[in-house]
Design a protein around this motif. Structure first.
Motif, PDB file in Angstrom:
ATOM      1  N   LEU A 117      -4.354  21.721  31.358  1.00 34.05           N
ATOM      2  CA  LEU A 117      -5.244  22.369  30.405  1.00 34.05           C
ATOM      3  C   LEU A 117      -5.594  23.764  30.904  1.00 34.05           C
ATOM      4  N   MET A 118      -5.563  24.747  29.992  1.00 33.16           N
ATOM      5  CA  MET A 118      -6.014  26.100  30.303  1.00 33.16           C
ATOM      6  C   MET A 118      -7.356  26.314  29.619  1.00 33.16           C
ATOM      7  N   MET A 119      -8.296  26.929  30.352  1.00 32.99           N
ATOM      8  CA  MET A 119      -9.628  27.171  29.809  1.00 32.99           C
ATOM      9  C   MET A 119     -10.160  28.507  30.291  1.00 32.99           C
ATOM     10  N   ARG A 120     -11.142  29.035  29.554  1.00 37.87           N
ATOM     11  CA  ARG A 120     -11.808  30.291  29.913  1.00 37.87           C
ATOM     12  C   ARG A 120     -13.312  30.091  29.847  1.00 37.87           C
ATOM     13  N   GLY A 121     -14.001  30.782  30.764  1.00 39.79           N
ATOM     14  CA  GLY A 121     -15.455  30.762  30.775  1.00 39.79           C
ATOM     15  C   GLY A 121     -15.961  31.446  32.025  1.00 39.79           C
ATOM     16  N   GLU A 122     -17.191  31.937  31.975  1.00 38.80           N
ATOM     17  CA  GLU A 122     -17.817  32.586  33.137  1.00 38.80           C
ATOM     18  C   GLU A 122     -16.963  33.732  33.687  1.00 38.80           C
ATOM     19  N   GLY A 123     -16.151  34.360  32.830  1.00 38.55           N
ATOM     20  CA  GLY A 123     -15.299  35.453  33.267  1.00 38.55           C
ATOM     21  C   GLY A 123     -14.025  35.014  33.965  1.00 38.55           C
ATOM     22  N   LEU A 124     -13.738  33.715  33.958  1.00 41.02           N
ATOM     23  CA  LEU A 124     -12.552  33.180  34.627  1.00 41.02           C
ATOM     24  C   LEU A 124     -11.586  32.575  33.620  1.00 41.02           C
ATOM     25  N   VAL A 149      -8.826  29.544  33.940  1.00 44.19           N
ATOM     26  CA  VAL A 149      -8.515  28.468  34.886  1.00 44.19           C
ATOM     27  C   VAL A 149      -7.503  27.516  34.263  1.00 44.19           C
ATOM     28  N   LYS A 150      -6.562  27.054  35.096  1.00 41.46           N
ATOM     29  CA  LYS A 150      -5.629  26.013  34.699  1.00 41.46           C
ATOM     30  C   LYS A 150      -5.894  24.784  35.557  1.00 41.46           C
ATOM     31  N   LEU A 151      -5.951  23.624  34.916  1.00 42.99           N
ATOM     32  CA  LEU A 151      -6.080  22.348  35.613  1.00 42.99           C
ATOM     33  C   LEU A 151      -4.801  21.566  35.368  1.00 42.99           C
ATOM     34  N   PHE A 152      -4.160  21.100  36.442  1.00 43.72           N
ATOM     35  CA  PHE A 152      -2.923  20.345  36.330  1.00 43.72           C
ATOM     36  C   PHE A 152      -3.195  18.868  36.590  1.00 43.72           C
ATOM     37  N   TYR A 153      -2.356  18.031  36.034  1.00 45.12           N
ATOM     38  CA  TYR A 153      -2.326  16.578  36.233  1.00 45.12           C
ATOM     39  C   TYR A 153      -3.447  15.865  35.498  1.00 45.12           C
ATOM     40  N   ILE A 154      -3.914  16.439  34.394  1.00 46.18           N
ATOM     41  CA  ILE A 154      -4.898  15.740  33.576  1.00 46.18           C
ATOM     42  C   ILE A 154      -4.351  15.566  32.160  1.00 46.18           C
ATOM     43  N   GLU A 155      -4.736  14.486  31.548  1.00 44.82           N
ATOM     44  CA  GLU A 155      -4.434  14.237  30.145  1.00 44.82           C
ATOM     45  C   GLU A 155      -5.658  14.692  29.363  1.00 44.82           C
ATOM     46  N   PRO A 156      -5.581  15.864  28.706  1.00 44.03           N
ATOM     47  CA  PRO A 156      -6.766  16.386  28.022  1.00 44.03           C
ATOM     48  C   PRO A 156      -7.155  15.543  26.806  1.00 44.03           C
ATOM     49  N   ASP A 157      -8.465  15.445  26.579  1.00 42.23           N
ATOM     50  CA  ASP A 157      -8.960  14.786  25.372  1.00 42.23           C
ATOM     51  C   ASP A 157      -8.674  15.654  24.147  1.00 42.23           C
ATOM     52  N   LYS A 158      -8.768  16.966  24.317  1.00 39.49           N
ATOM     53  CA  LYS A 158      -8.433  17.927  23.268  1.00 39.49           C
ATOM     54  C   LYS A 158      -8.012  19.216  23.959  1.00 39.49           C
ATOM     55  N   THR A 159      -7.368  20.107  23.214  1.00 39.05           N
ATOM     56  CA  THR A 159      -6.819  21.317  23.838  1.00 39.05           C
ATOM     57  C   THR A 159      -7.403  22.612  23.284  1.00 39.05           C
ATOM     58  N   THR A 160      -8.316  22.514  22.346  1.00 38.80           N
ATOM     59  CA  THR A 160      -9.011  23.698  21.838  1.00 38.80           C
ATOM     60  C   THR A 160     -10.465  23.339  21.606  1.00 38.80           C
ATOM     61  N   GLY A 161     -11.285  24.366  21.482  1.00 37.85           N
ATOM     62  CA  GLY A 161     -12.699  24.158  21.224  1.00 37.85           C
ATOM     63  C   GLY A 161     -13.540  24.553  22.421  1.00 37.85           C
ATOM     64  N   THR A 162     -14.823  24.272  22.351  1.00 40.96           N
ATOM     65  CA  THR A 162     -15.729  24.588  23.449  1.00 40.96           C
ATOM     66  C   THR A 162     -16.293  23.297  24.023  1.00 40.96           C
ATOM     67  N   VAL A 163     -16.535  23.321  25.321  1.00 44.63           N
ATOM     68  CA  VAL A 163     -17.053  22.164  26.039  1.00 44.63           C
ATOM     69  C   VAL A 163     -18.097  22.662  27.030  1.00 44.63           C
ATOM     70  N   LEU A 164     -19.185  21.937  27.146  1.00 43.83           N
ATOM     71  CA  LEU A 164     -20.247  22.310  28.083  1.00 43.83           C
ATOM     72  C   LEU A 164     -19.971  21.754  29.477  1.00 43.83           C
ATOM     73  N   LYS A 165     -20.510  22.426  30.479  1.00 44.14           N
ATOM     74  CA  LYS A 165     -20.374  21.997  31.868  1.00 44.14           C
ATOM     75  C   LYS A 165     -20.762  20.528  31.997  1.00 44.14           C
ATOM     76  N   GLY A 166     -19.904  19.757  32.654  1.00 44.61           N
ATOM     77  CA  GLY A 166     -20.174  18.349  32.898  1.00 44.61           C
ATOM     78  C   GLY A 166     -19.703  17.403  31.818  1.00 44.61           C
ATOM     79  N   GLU A 167     -19.250  17.935  30.680  1.00 49.24           N
ATOM     80  CA  GLU A 167     -18.730  17.064  29.633  1.00 49.24           C
ATOM     81  C   GLU A 167     -17.287  16.674  29.946  1.00 49.24           C
ATOM     82  N   ARG A 168     -16.921  15.502  29.510  1.00 53.52           N
ATOM     83  CA  ARG A 168     -15.564  15.003  29.722  1.00 53.52           C
ATOM     84  C   ARG A 168     -14.549  15.893  29.006  1.00 53.52           C
TER      85      ARG A 168
END
Length: 152
Positions: free
Chosen positions: A92-99, A101-120
C-alpha cells in the motif's frame, strides 16, 4: 527560490512525525534485527543492492494500522514475474504528514480514501509461506527511498 521554500516546508512538516503502532502485537514498533535471511535495518546488504526501508516485526495474519492520518494513494504489487512470491505480493502507498510511504507485505482493506492514525488498514500477509525462518514483518519504505528510521 520557490523550490527551496517548498522543500523547507516539507522538512518542517516531517520533522516532528513519529509513526504510531503499525502492527497488532508490536506496540513499540520493534524492528526486525537478524535472522537466517539477513537484517531488517535501512542500508542492510541484499543480493541486489541495499535494503531501502526498515522492517517492523508483525506476525502473519496480524492487523496493520495507519501509522498517522493518511490518504491512501494506491495498492502495490511488489514483485513482477515472481509467482513464487504471490502470497506476499501486495502493499500500500500512502501520504500524510508531508511523507509518502510504502508498506509491503500487507493485504490492504482498501486502496484509496483517508484513514486516521491507529485505524486498521489491512492485515499482514503469510510471509512464512515464502521465507520460512524469516522474522515476519511489514517493510516500511519512503517513496524517495531515504531512511525512515528516525520516524520510529
Amino acid at each position: 527560490m520557490r523550490q527551496f521554500i517548498v522543500l523547507l516546508a516539507l522538512f518542517y512538516v516531517c520533522e516532528g512525525v513519529t509513526f504510531g503502532q503499525l502492527c497488532n502485537g508490536n506496540p513499540d514498533n520493534e524492528m526486525r534485527t537478524s535472522d537466517i535471511w539477513g537484517y531488517g535495518h535501512y542500508g542492510a546488504r541484499r543480493e541486489d543492492g541495499t535494503h531501502t526501508g526498515v522492517d517492523i516485526v508483525c506476525e502473519d495474519g496480524s492487523v496493520v494500522y495507519a501509522p498517522f492520518d493518511v490518504t491512501l494513494v494506491r495498492g502495490l504489487i511488489i514483485y513482477l514475474n515472481k509467482p513464487e512470491r504471490d502470497p506476499v505480493n501486495n502493499g500500500l502507498m500512502m501520504r500524510g504528514e508531508g511523507l509518502c510511504v510504502k508498506l509491503f507485505y500487507i493485504e490492504p482493506d482498501k486502496t484509496t480514501g483517508t484513514v486516521l492514525k491507529g485505524e486498521r488498514i489491512g492485515k499482514m500477509m503469510r510471509m512464512q509461506s515464502v521465507w520460512p525462518g524469516m522474522t515476519s514483518h511489514v517493510h516500511v519504505q519512503l517513496c524517495d527511498k531515504s531512511d525512515p528510521t528516525s520516524y520510529f
